[in-house]
Motif scaffolding. Structure first.
Motif: not given
Length: 261
Positions: A86, A89, A104, A116, A118, A190, A194, A212-213, A216-217
């Protein structure tokens, strides 16, 4: 290969995307609306350029890997290793000049997010995790991330990007949680997840997320000792209705209110 083998390359992706995005930030941008409905789903040249540069790097270095991206679709998504991208984001914050957005980058192995990151290039921050640990890095140094303990909803700080993004039933469910927590705030995209991993808030509740939102988180939150699931308590990597918490006890309490059980 192990996830560690990919860590330096993920850093390269973050650097390349950041260098591509920053010349566009806080400038006069042409903004397109991707939505065919009456709502606003913006995309900019920065989004497309950043995803394109990351895709080129992945294909040049790992041509056998798959790619899932917000702007240019899916390629080889059935591969053992799949990158989920992403580029920006929080595009609405981006076009408004606020630095509450990030790139992301997720790596999936056989469908499971195993790493992942950010990356916020304007501020110079990186949040990264591999499910076992999570770290924060800026221009000064690096530290380990740790979600904070919070047993009771009445002590919790809760975030969502906006209740207006929810349908009527989901908004009512979120309202049941919101009425119980100590503090409820909106915005963040995002960044909210975090900040949860960093121990500054306790709950993030959202709906209608795409893979994709969130992909990674997930390793970042898990690596910090938190928990992230869908509203049924199942895996979150496919998106949809998502709840993240720093403490399993407040996660369970919020989930009961969300589901009406």
């Amino acid at each position: 290969m192990t996830v560690i083998d990919f860590s330096a390359f993920i850093g390269r992706l973050a650097t390349a995307s950041g260098e591509t995005i920053l010349p566009f930030f806080r400038t006069s941008l042409l903004v397109d609306n991707k939505s065919s409905r009456h709502d606003f789903d913006p995309v900019t040249e920065a989004d497309r350029a950043a995803e394109a540069v990351m895709r080129r790097l992945i294909k040049a270095n790992f041509p056998q890997h798959g790619i899932v991206g917000e702007e240019f679709g899916n390629e080889r998504e059935d591969a053992d290793y799949v990158w989920v991208l992403d580029p920006i984001d929080g595009t609405k914050s981006f076009i408004a000049g606020f630095p509450i957005w990030g790139t992301l980058i997720a790596l999936l192995h056989k469908g499971t997010p195993v790493f992942g990151m950010m990356h916020q290039p304007f501020i110079g921050e990186r949040f990264a995790g591999d499910n076992g640990s999570a770290h924060y890095r800026n221009g000064v140094g690096e530290r380990r991330l740790s979600a904070r303990r919070c047993e009771r909803l009445e002590d919790a700080v809760c975030y969502t990007t906006s209740p207006l993004l929810m349908n009527e039933a989901d908004r009512a469910a979120f309202g049941r949680v919101e009425s119980e927590v100590r503090l409820s705030r909106y915005g963040g995209d995002c960044y909210s997840y975090c900040m949860l991993a960093a121990g500054h808030l306790d709950l993030v509740i959202e709906t209608e997320l795409k893979p994709y939102d969130i992909a990674a988180l997930i390793p970042i939150i898990n690596g910090a000792g938190g928990i992230v699931t869908d509203w049924t308590g199942g895996p979150a990597q496919n998106g949809g209705r998502i709840i993240a918490a720093g403490d399993k006890r407040v996660h369970a309490a919020a989930l009961k209110l969300l589901t009406g059980s």
